[in-house]
Design a protein around this motif. Structure first.
Motif: not given
Length: 343
Positions: A71, A98, A101, A108, A146
């Motif tokens: 993020d 990942q 996330m 994400r 995702c």
């Protein structure tokens, strides 16, 4: 509230920007000399470097290796530029871990790349050791979904975890957990190191658990041990430096993996820096060749900058094929007669 996993992603990038010696420039491929053909009996324009991986056609066997995600505007920009370029050039792309996330849902967005790369190969990524820390098949499937991924990297990074102050170091019983996961996912698993090399023991263990794809990720390129050194007590703990060159060089890892050639599909990464290193890797048994460091700074700029790097690599790769008298990947792959000498 800030998330430590997310902050670590940015710290990794900043360390690479500050310290050029993180890129070890091992030059392990330089000891391999190839047999030049002064009379190749080929038209350069007719050389076909394309290949198939996971049922998809790639323009040549390039994988943009895993780098980042999280993020932050910077990592979103990097991943979007990489995805756009990978689609335009029809090469494969692996994303960074990942795990973030699941601790920071806003992250994400940095992994939702299928819209930007609707047809090429995308590889999701989770640390294998997380299977010993509460991660289950449902989490791994969410990572795949995702990204809209074609396969899932399970990365093995015992050295990095050992150096990290907050590292997860319980690797006990992990092979069995990997085997359980392999039978529950909608896509294949790829076992991957992160820069210390997959040896024959790890490949044999993976094969026994139903894994058929392996990214050897040897030493000689980016040193995650040195990166973590910068994060440890402001660089006061020297352990990361002691281990900065630990591991199996990628050409050696490819040689050690030769006995598994009929049962395992190999990806070569770690210390490859040009199209000639890629050609050498294919000769030694790699079906795909992963590079990361050459793409990081261009990806901070634009997709066009990434495309420029990809096109240069493809030109080098194709010229090397031409100079070896090999018209296609099949004539290059595991063709030991093309090696003149190895030191």
């Amino acid at each position: 509230m800030s998330d430590p996993t997310n902050e670590r992603k940015i710290e990794h990038i900043r360390a690479i920007e500050r310290d050029p010696a993180i890129e070890r420039n091992g030059a392990h491929f330089d000891g391999i000399r190839l047999r030049h053909r002064a009379l190749p009996e080929l038209d350069l324009a007719a050389v076909d470097p394309s290949t198939e991986f996971l049922g998809k056609r790639l323009s040549f066997p390039l994988l943009i290796s895993s780098m980042t995600g999280g993020d932050h505007d910077l990592v979103r920009r990097i991943n979007r530029n990489l995805a756009e370029a990978a689609e335009r050039c029809q090469v494969a792309l692996g994303v960074g871990s990942q795990r973030v996330m699941f601790t920071q849902p806003e992250a994400r967005a940095s992994f939702e790349l299928r819209e930007l790369a609707p047809t090429t190969v995308l590889l999701a990524n989770i640390g294998a050791v997380q299977l010993n820390y509460g991660f289950e098949a449902v989490h791994c499937q969410q990572a795949v979904d995702c990204l809209g991924a074609d396969a899932l990297y399970l990365h093995l990074n015992p050295l990095q975890e050992a150096i990290q102050p907050e590292g997860d170091t319980d690797f006990a019983g992990l092979s069995a957990r990997i085997g359980e996961l392999a039978g529950q996912l909608s896509v294949p698993l790829i076992l991957k190191e992160v820069g210390c090399g997959l040896g024959p023991e790890a490949i044999a263990a993976g094969l026994a658990q139903g894994v058929r794809l392996f990214d050897l990720a040897g030493s000689g390129g980016t040193s995650w041990s040195r990166i973590e050194y910068h994060r440890c007590n402001a660089g006061e703990d020297p352990t990361g430096l002691r281990f900065q060159d630990w591991g199996i060089p990628t050409p050696t890892a490819l040689r050690l993996a030769e006995p598994f050639g009929d049962r395992a599909t190999l990806i070569a990464s770690g210390g490859l820096r040009d199209g000639i290193d890629m050609v050498k890797s294919v000769i030694l048994g790699a079906s795909l060749c992963g590079l990361a460091a050459p793409f990081l700074r261009p990806a901070m700029d634009s997709a066009d900058a990434v495309v420029t790097v990809i096109e240069q690599l493809r030109r080098e790769f194709t010229i090397a094929m031409f100079l070896l008298g090999t018209p296609d990947i099949a004539s290059l792959f595991r063709n030991q007669a093309l090696v003149l000498e190895e030191r």
